[in-house]
Design a protein around this motif. Structure first.
Motif, short mmCIF file in Angstrom:
data_model
loop_
_atom_site.label_atom_id
_atom_site.label_comp_id
_atom_site.label_asym_id
_atom_site.label_seq_id
_atom_site.Cartn_x
_atom_site.Cartn_y
_atom_site.Cartn_z
N ASP A 82 0.84 -1.19 0.00
CA ASP A 82 0.00 0.00 0.00
C ASP A 82 0.88 1.25 0.00
O ASP A 82 0.76 2.13 -0.86
N TRP A 83 1.80 1.33 0.95
CA TRP A 83 2.65 2.52 1.08
C TRP A 83 3.51 2.75 -0.16
O TRP A 83 3.79 3.90 -0.52
N LEU A 84 3.94 1.68 -0.80
CA LEU A 84 4.80 1.81 -1.98
C LEU A 84 4.09 2.53 -3.12
O LEU A 84 4.73 3.17 -3.96
N PHE A 85 2.76 2.45 -3.14
CA PHE A 85 1.99 3.13 -4.18
C PHE A 85 1.39 4.45 -3.69
O PHE A 85 1.38 5.45 -4.41
N THR A 86 0.87 4.46 -2.47
CA THR A 86 0.12 5.63 -2.01
C THR A 86 1.00 6.81 -1.61
O THR A 86 0.64 7.96 -1.86
N THR A 87 2.15 6.54 -0.99
CA THR A 87 2.97 7.68 -0.57
C THR A 87 3.52 8.46 -1.77
O THR A 87 3.53 9.70 -1.74
N PRO A 88 3.97 7.80 -2.86
CA PRO A 88 4.35 8.60 -4.04
C PRO A 88 3.17 9.40 -4.61
O PRO A 88 3.35 10.53 -5.07
N LEU A 89 1.98 8.81 -4.57
CA LEU A 89 0.81 9.53 -5.08
C LEU A 89 0.53 10.79 -4.25
O LEU A 89 0.14 11.83 -4.80
N LEU A 90 0.72 10.70 -2.94
CA LEU A 90 0.52 11.88 -2.10
C LEU A 90 1.53 12.98 -2.45
O LEU A 90 1.18 14.16 -2.47
N LEU A 91 2.77 12.58 -2.74
CA LEU A 91 3.77 13.57 -3.13
C LEU A 91 3.45 14.16 -4.51
O LEU A 91 3.66 15.35 -4.74
N ILE A 92 2.94 13.33 -5.40
CA ILE A 92 2.52 13.82 -6.72
C ILE A 92 1.39 14.84 -6.56
O ILE A 92 1.35 15.86 -7.26
N ALA A 93 0.48 14.58 -5.63
CA ALA A 93 -0.61 15.52 -5.38
C ALA A 93 -0.07 16.87 -4.91
O ALA A 93 -0.55 17.92 -5.34
N LEU A 94 0.93 16.84 -4.04
CA LEU A 94 1.54 18.10 -3.60
C LEU A 94 2.19 18.83 -4.77
O LEU A 94 2.10 20.06 -4.89
N GLY A 95 2.84 18.05 -5.65
CA GLY A 95 3.45 18.66 -6.82
C GLY A 95 2.42 19.28 -7.75
O GLY A 95 2.61 20.38 -8.29
N LEU A 96 1.30 18.60 -7.94
CA LEU A 96 0.23 19.14 -8.77
C LEU A 96 -0.35 20.41 -8.17
O LEU A 96 -0.66 21.37 -8.89
N THR A 206 -3.09 2.04 11.68
CA THR A 206 -4.36 2.33 11.02
C THR A 206 -4.75 3.78 11.20
O THR A 206 -5.20 4.45 10.26
N PHE A 207 -4.58 4.29 12.41
CA PHE A 207 -4.89 5.70 12.68
C PHE A 207 -4.01 6.62 11.83
O PHE A 207 -4.50 7.58 11.21
N LEU A 208 -2.70 6.32 11.78
CA LEU A 208 -1.80 7.13 10.97
C LEU A 208 -2.20 7.08 9.50
O LEU A 208 -2.19 8.11 8.81
N ASP A 209 -2.55 5.90 9.01
CA ASP A 209 -2.96 5.77 7.61
C ASP A 209 -4.20 6.60 7.30
O ASP A 209 -4.28 7.25 6.25
N LEU A 210 -5.17 6.57 8.19
CA LEU A 210 -6.41 7.31 7.95
C LEU A 210 -6.16 8.82 7.91
O LEU A 210 -6.69 9.53 7.06
N VAL A 211 -5.34 9.29 8.83
CA VAL A 211 -5.03 10.73 8.84
C VAL A 211 -4.20 11.10 7.62
O VAL A 211 -4.47 12.12 6.95
N ALA A 212 -3.20 10.28 7.30
CA ALA A 212 -2.29 10.59 6.20
C ALA A 212 -2.97 10.49 4.84
O ALA A 212 -2.52 11.14 3.88
N LYS A 213 -4.02 9.71 4.72
CA LYS A 213 -4.68 9.50 3.43
C LYS A 213 -6.02 10.22 3.34
O LYS A 213 -6.20 11.11 2.51
N VAL A 214 -6.96 9.85 4.18
CA VAL A 214 -8.28 10.48 4.14
C VAL A 214 -8.20 11.92 4.64
O VAL A 214 -8.81 12.83 4.07
N GLY A 215 -7.44 12.13 5.72
CA GLY A 215 -7.28 13.49 6.21
C GLY A 215 -6.60 14.39 5.18
O GLY A 215 -7.01 15.53 4.97
N PHE A 216 -5.56 13.87 4.54
CA PHE A 216 -4.86 14.61 3.49
C PHE A 216 -5.82 14.99 2.37
O PHE A 216 -5.85 16.14 1.92
N GLY A 217 -6.59 14.02 1.90
CA GLY A 217 -7.52 14.28 0.81
C GLY A 217 -8.58 15.31 1.17
O GLY A 217 -8.94 16.15 0.34
N THR A 218 -9.06 15.26 2.40
CA THR A 218 -10.07 16.22 2.84
C THR A 218 -9.52 17.64 2.79
O THR A 218 -10.19 18.57 2.33
#
Length: 244
Positions: A82-96, A206-218
């Motif tokens: 999961d992290w191998l795919f999602t963390t780069p995507l989060l960085l790409i989102a920041l770049g966008l 799980t808590f960290l994942d939810l904040v880092a992914k769903v919280g980030f997207g919100t």
């Protein structure tokens, strides 16, 4: 064998990730402009991947036992996938969001991938000394990721208008705090010094994942008005600075 309490945490995590992905997908249906659509796609894709990972672990898939001195260590390798795919995507989102150049985004993603791969090596190492050594290498790579987030991408964000700067500032802080929690939690968990029992370790990740992914997207979707105006005019609406 994953016990029931741990599987329950994974199931709750899967449900929340799925709801987040659905919400972000619906929000993106009427997105205007390529940059805005890109932000919405990435935002929805991150929890979608996490949903698959958590569902797999809830069903007992994505778990392996690694032999270590004195016994075995249960490794949830689906989380690392999961992290191998999602963390780069989060960085790409920041770049966008800030309109960063390709070289900067590539550097951030490369450092991130190295961080995750060395983290996997740390977890799978059967010798405790090797685990700590790989953990150290992964942590150094994490510091490089922070450089890109706080300095390289942050420099680009400062060139834009107030709305974009504020949104990026919140996201940067969110990434810095939550991502720093992962190596610390790993160190005190079952793969590290063992201060945290497995159910609590899973709950923490799980808590960290939810904040880092769903919280980030919100938070990220708060920038939608800025992104739409940028796509339409070719510049940040609150500053007039080009982001192409």
């Amino acid at each position: 064998m994953v016990d029931l309490p741990v599987r329950s945490v994974f199931a709750v995590g899967a449900a929340l990730m799925g709801l987040g992905a659905l919400y972000f997908a619906v929000r993106g249906l009427d997105a205007e402009g390529p940059r805005s659509r890109g932000l919405h796609v990435v935002t929805a894709l991150v929890p979608t991947i996490a949903f698959g990972s958590y569902l797999a672990m809830a069903l007992g898939v994505g778990v392996a036992e690694v032999p270590v001195r004195g016994g075995t260590l249960e490794v949830h390798w689906a989380r690392y996938a999961d992290w191998l795919f999602t963390t780069p995507l989060l960085l790409i989102a920041l770049g966008l969001l800030v309109g960063a150049d390709t070289e900067t985004v590539f550097g951030a993603v490369a450092a991130d991938a190295f961080m995750i791969v060395t983290g996997i090596a740390a977890t799978l190492s059967g010798v405790r000394l090797y685990r700590y050594a790989w953990w150290g290498v992964s942590t150094v790579a994490f510091l490089l990721v922070l450089y890109y987030v706080f300095v390289a991408l942050g420099r680009r964000a400062r060139e834009l208008g107030e709305a974009t700067r504020e949104t990026y500032g919140v996201l940067r802080g969110l990434v810095g705090v939550t991502w720093a929690g992962y190596p610390v939690w790993w160190l005190v968990g079952t793969a590290g010094v063992g201060l945290v029992p497995p159910p609590m370790e899973v709950l923490g990740f799980t808590f960290l994942d939810l904040v880092a992914k769903v919280g980030f997207g919100t938070v990220l979707l708060r920038s939608r008005a800025v992104a739409d105006a940028t796509d339409a005019s070719g510049s940040d609406p609150s500053s007039g600075v080009s982001v192409d």
